[in-house]
Design a protein around this motif. Structure first.
Motif, PDB file in Angstrom:
ATOM      1  N   THR A 186       0.809  -1.225   0.000  1.00 31.32           N
ATOM      2  CA  THR A 186       0.000   0.000   0.000  1.00 31.32           C
ATOM      3  C   THR A 186       0.837   1.269   0.000  1.00 31.32           C
ATOM      4  N   GLY A 187       2.035   1.212   0.536  1.00 29.10           N
ATOM      5  CA  GLY A 187       2.846   2.428   0.578  1.00 29.10           C
ATOM      6  C   GLY A 187       3.387   2.852  -0.778  1.00 29.10           C
ATOM      7  N   SER A 189       2.343   3.586  -3.841  1.00 22.74           N
ATOM      8  CA  SER A 189       1.859   4.606  -4.770  1.00 22.74           C
ATOM      9  C   SER A 189       2.409   5.988  -4.447  1.00 22.74           C
ATOM     10  N   LEU A 190       2.791   6.208  -3.201  1.00 24.52           N
ATOM     11  CA  LEU A 190       3.285   7.532  -2.841  1.00 24.52           C
ATOM     12  C   LEU A 190       4.806   7.606  -2.777  1.00 24.52           C
ATOM     13  N   GLY A 202       6.331  -6.370   2.553  1.00 23.86           N
ATOM     14  CA  GLY A 202       5.433  -5.346   2.031  1.00 23.86           C
ATOM     15  C   GLY A 202       4.218  -5.277   2.928  1.00 23.86           C
ATOM     16  N   TYR A 203       3.454  -4.177   2.831  1.00 19.88           N
ATOM     17  CA  TYR A 203       2.223  -4.049   3.601  1.00 19.88           C
ATOM     18  C   TYR A 203       1.038  -4.365   2.714  1.00 19.88           C
ATOM     19  N   ALA A 204       0.349  -5.444   3.030  1.00 14.06           N
ATOM     20  CA  ALA A 204      -0.848  -5.849   2.293  1.00 14.06           C
ATOM     21  C   ALA A 204      -0.568  -5.990   0.803  1.00 14.06           C
ATOM     22  N   GLY A 205       0.654  -6.287   0.467  1.00 16.88           N
ATOM     23  CA  GLY A 205       0.991  -6.477  -0.935  1.00 16.88           C
ATOM     24  C   GLY A 205       2.494  -6.501  -1.124  1.00 16.88           C
TER      25      GLY A 205
END
Lengths: 534, 271
Positions: A186-187, A189-190, A202-205
């Motif tokens: 989730t992080g 994209s930014l 990774g967080y949730a992905g």
């Protein structure tokens, strides 16, 4: 296929309005660049890797050029001029030195500029040639291994660890998945850089990296050959590094990419201008690479009401279509999204779903529509959820959807367990086998509930599109038209990475993408001169 | 008030047995169903393993009604069985209901106007890497949730929704700059307990940033955490004033804001 007897004049009007609404945005994209577009060009030129802190060399090089001479001329001229004049063998050597502050960049003039431009063009041609060869490779595999029939079954893996994702993806393929999507952390994209190498946290992905792409595509090639059907790989060209991720997808033969025209703006608060500029380049690359894009209209319905906001989905689809086609995507590359998100407690909810799904099917008859399962009304009652997912699958089959994302009965409770995925596949297999070609028999009664509802949504879409044309799209986004979230044109993250192009701006990759038919090379890919260095 | 609630919520004592067991179709049959996966190939041996598990969980007799291979190395089971447990229902104290009354939107605005004499400032965000704004948007956006309008709808509430992936430092800074009365954070992603970790970090940062605070609304903002998976922790553990779980509506949050920040407000009697 006109089960709804939509008025062709109204449909034409909707498309004309979409074209009008998109025009100023496209003009902006053609006259601006971004840090990520420039980095994508360097990635196509073969520059990869990162420093010991994980900051990629493409970031170092673009930042160094920006600090010294600005980006309004693009990185091509100053970078290849420096390569001519400085003692570095390649982009990697130059980037390392630039990171240490040891390189002086300039905007070359006259014959120096011509010579630098020529080198940059050669690099761009080689990079595009690599993308073309990956596309040809896919075409060969589809012929030799086999292309599954639609609807394709789309499954997600999301462990955070690429080495856990691989066996899960292979297991999913063996259980019937035609498309495997690796959800991103989730992080990501930014992040204004693309992480490097194989990643295990990774967080949730799982992070989208070139190496992760390569590992997963290679594992799916193995399982494709084993199963006798080509299993497609999906990732996400979104966020601040959209152009670079699109480029890496083209270089590593990913098959589908999430790439919505407004998703990042609305759901990730990325600056609208940055998003639209990045997006045009990304879509041009996707067009060239033969990648199918998936758009994200389903997301609007997770914040807005699926009945009240049905027309915003259609409006967004029309805009996505317009932006996509302008960037060179064909109908068959437009995986427009929509979703089964109507509150099951309201009367006739399934008829409304059928009306919406059939409307989208008829508005975009040649697009590989991506249909998303219920998430908002999954309550934790896994038994009711399983039933709702079955109705979703049924709606998908009845209305001839192309790509069906598999709903999990444990949606909203936890990331899918092995058994959740297995039960979900059993659900969709049953519906698919039991219904066969039911779509042929599903003909809504003329002027009945379904037909009337579809017409109403279309007419509301045209009304909204007219308002958008009058106010401009950027204003509509700022006013919260989509997903009920307000995003002003100068707000959000990443605006500082947007640069207006100077008259002498040079980007040979964009020159190729703007001037050539992206699909001409498919089928008979010419080997470009000087490609031995690949 | 509480007595009256107890009187209406709890049926007559003689209607409920004091010792209970699960109910299948006959009182006292103690039947339960469960499903799980074992990491072994399907077959008789796997079924015996499934029955052993059921036995150790207190199911006796138990039967495997469904087993299905999932690939070469896993088997899925559905098991029915009779549990041997007894639950002392009479010994369970009736849990406290909501400690504050729900208020109509107008009532909330009236309370703020009367007591505060200015708009109540709420700053909301999804913190850390969490990008799922569904929860915070449902509470804050005008659109709202479950038929109730979000806090933005209130004339007397000023909402600053910072959106997704906000850092704790950004949130603290904004809360200070806006003189926030309440801070709402939403956490959906639970992988590696990110929601707990992020929320604790947030709470600690606020307590550091307002060292002289006496309590919520007294020297520091009211801290509220929301998300579907906070059911394993308490407010004290996280360091927040209140946790809201799945299905919370904007109206419940609005009423809580009045209850916690304007404790002297006495709602008018419903006419």
């Amino acid at each position: 296929m006109t089960k709804l007897d939509l008025d062709p004049q109204v449909v034409r009007k909707a498309r004309r309005l979409a074209e009008r609404a998109a025009a100023p945005i496209i003009e902006m994209a053609r006259t601006h660049t971004t840090v990520s577009v420039e980095r994508a060009q360097l990635r196509l030129g073969g520059l990869s890797g990162a420093d010991s802190d994980g900051l990629p060399w493409v970031n170092h090089l673009v930042d160094a050029v920006r600090d010294q001479v600005g980006l309004e001329h693009g990185v091509a001229l100053p970078v290849w001029d420096a390569l001519r004049n400085e003692p570095y063998d390649d982009l990697a050597g130059l980037a390392r030195a630039a990171a240490l502050g040891a390189v002086t960049f300039r905007i070359p003039k006259g014959s120096d500029a011509d010579a630098a431009a020529e080198l940059a063009r050669r690099s761009a041609r080689e990079g595009i040639g690599r993308v073309d060869r990956r596309r040809a490779e896919r075409d060969t595999m589809l012929r030799e291994v086999g292309d599954p029939a639609q609807p394709w079954i789309y499954l997600i893996v999301a462990t955070g660890d690429i080495y856990e994702d691989i066996p899960q993806a292979q297991a999913a393929a063996r259980e019937g998945a035609d498309v495997v999507a690796v959800i991103r952390s989730t992080g990501q994209s930014l992040l204004d850089f693309v992480p490097e190498g194989a990643t295990r946290e990774g967080y949730a992905g799982t992070y989208a990296t070139q190496e992760n792409f390569r590992l997963m595509r290679s594992a799916l090639d193995d399982v494709s050959k084993e199963l006798g059907r080509y299993v497609r790989l999906t990732n996400y060209a979104s966020g601040l590094c959209m152009p670079e991720i699109a480029t890496l997808a083209g270089l590593e033969r990913l098959d589908m990419m999430l790439n919505d025209c407004m998703y990042g703006i609305i759901f990730r608060d990325i600056n609208p201008r940055r998003t639209f500029i990045d997006q045009r380049f990304s879509r041009q690359i996707h067009a060239r690479a033969g990648i199918v894009i998936n758009t994200g209209e389903d997301n609007y319905l997770t914040t807005a009401d699926a009945v009240d906001a049905a027309h915003t989905v259609v409006v967004s689809q029309l805009l996505n279509e317009r932006f996509g086609k302008e960037a060179g995507l064909t109908d068959r590359q437009l995986g427009l999204g929509h979703a089964f998100e109507i509150n099951p407690a309201i009367p006739d909810s399934f008829r409304l779903e059928l009306a919406h799904a059939q409307l989208v099917r008829e508005l975009f008859p040649d697009a590989p529509l991506k249909y998303m399962p219920p998430t908002k009304h999954m309550t934790g009652n896994v038994f009711a959820g399983y039933l709702l997912d079955a109705f979703f699958n049924l709606a998908g089959i009845m209305t001839g959807q192309s790509i069906i994302l598999i709903g999990m009965m444990t949606e909203g409770i936890h990331t899918p367990w092995l058994s959740d995925r297995d039960l979900a596949l059993e659900n969709v297999r049953y519906v698919r086998e039991a219904c066969g070609a039911l779509a042929e028999d599903f003909v809504p009664r003329p002027d009945g509930f379904v037909v009337q509802r579809a017409r109403q949504v279309l007419s509301e879409s045209v009304d909204l599109m007219e308002r958008i044309c009058d106010d401009t799209l950027l204003t509509a986004i700022a006013d919260g038209t989509f997903g009920v979230t307000r995003r002003p044109a100068d707000g959000g993250k990443g605006l500082d990475g947007v640069i207006e192009r100077a008259d002498a701006y040079l980007n040979p990759v964009i020159d190729i993408l703007d001037s050539e038919d992206p699909h001409a090379a498919a089928g008979g890919v010419p080997t470009p001169a000087g490609s031995a260095r690949e | 008030m509480k007595q009256r609630q107890a009187a209406t919520d709890v049926p007559e004592a003689q209607d409920i047995p004091s010792i209970i067991r699960p109910y299948g179709d006959t009182t006292g049959d103690a039947m339960v169903q469960m499903s799980f996966t074992l990491p072994v190939p399907a077959g008789r041996r796997a079924e015996i393993a499934a029955l052993r598990l059921a036995g150790q969980m207190g199911l006796d007799p138990a039967s495997v009604v469904h087993s299905k291979p999932m690939g070469p190395n896993f088997t899925f089971f559905i098991v029915y069985g009779k549990v041997n447990h007894l639950i002392d229902y009479a010994g369970i104290e009736v849990p406290a209901g909501r400690e504050y009354p729900l208020l109509a939107a107008k009532e909330v605005d009236l309370a703020i106007r009367t007591v505060l004499n200015r708009r109540l400032v709420v700053v909301g965000a999804c913190i850390g890497t969490d990008a799922h704004t569904v929860g915070i948007d449902a509470i804050l956006n005008v659109k709202g949730f479950a038929g109730e309008k979000g806090l933005e709808y209130h004339r007397e509430i000023q909402v600053i929704n910072m959106g997704a992936q906000v850092t704790v430092a950004e949130l603290v800074e904004r809360a200070k700059a806006e003189n926030a009365d309440a801070v709402l954070v939403s956490q959906v992603v639970t992988q590696k307990n990110a929601h707990i970790h992020n929320t604790k970090q947030m709470a600690a940062a606020f307590h550091d940033a307002y060292p002289t605070a006496v309590g919520p609304g007294m020297g520091r903002p009211l801290l509220i955490a929301g998300g579907p998976r906070f059911d394993t922790v308490t407010e004290e553990e996280l360091g927040v004033d209140r946790i809201f779980g799945k299905g919370t509506t904007p109206g419940e949050v609005a009423a809580y804001l009045v209850h916690a920040l304007l404790p002297n407000w006495i709602p008018s009697e419903p006419s």
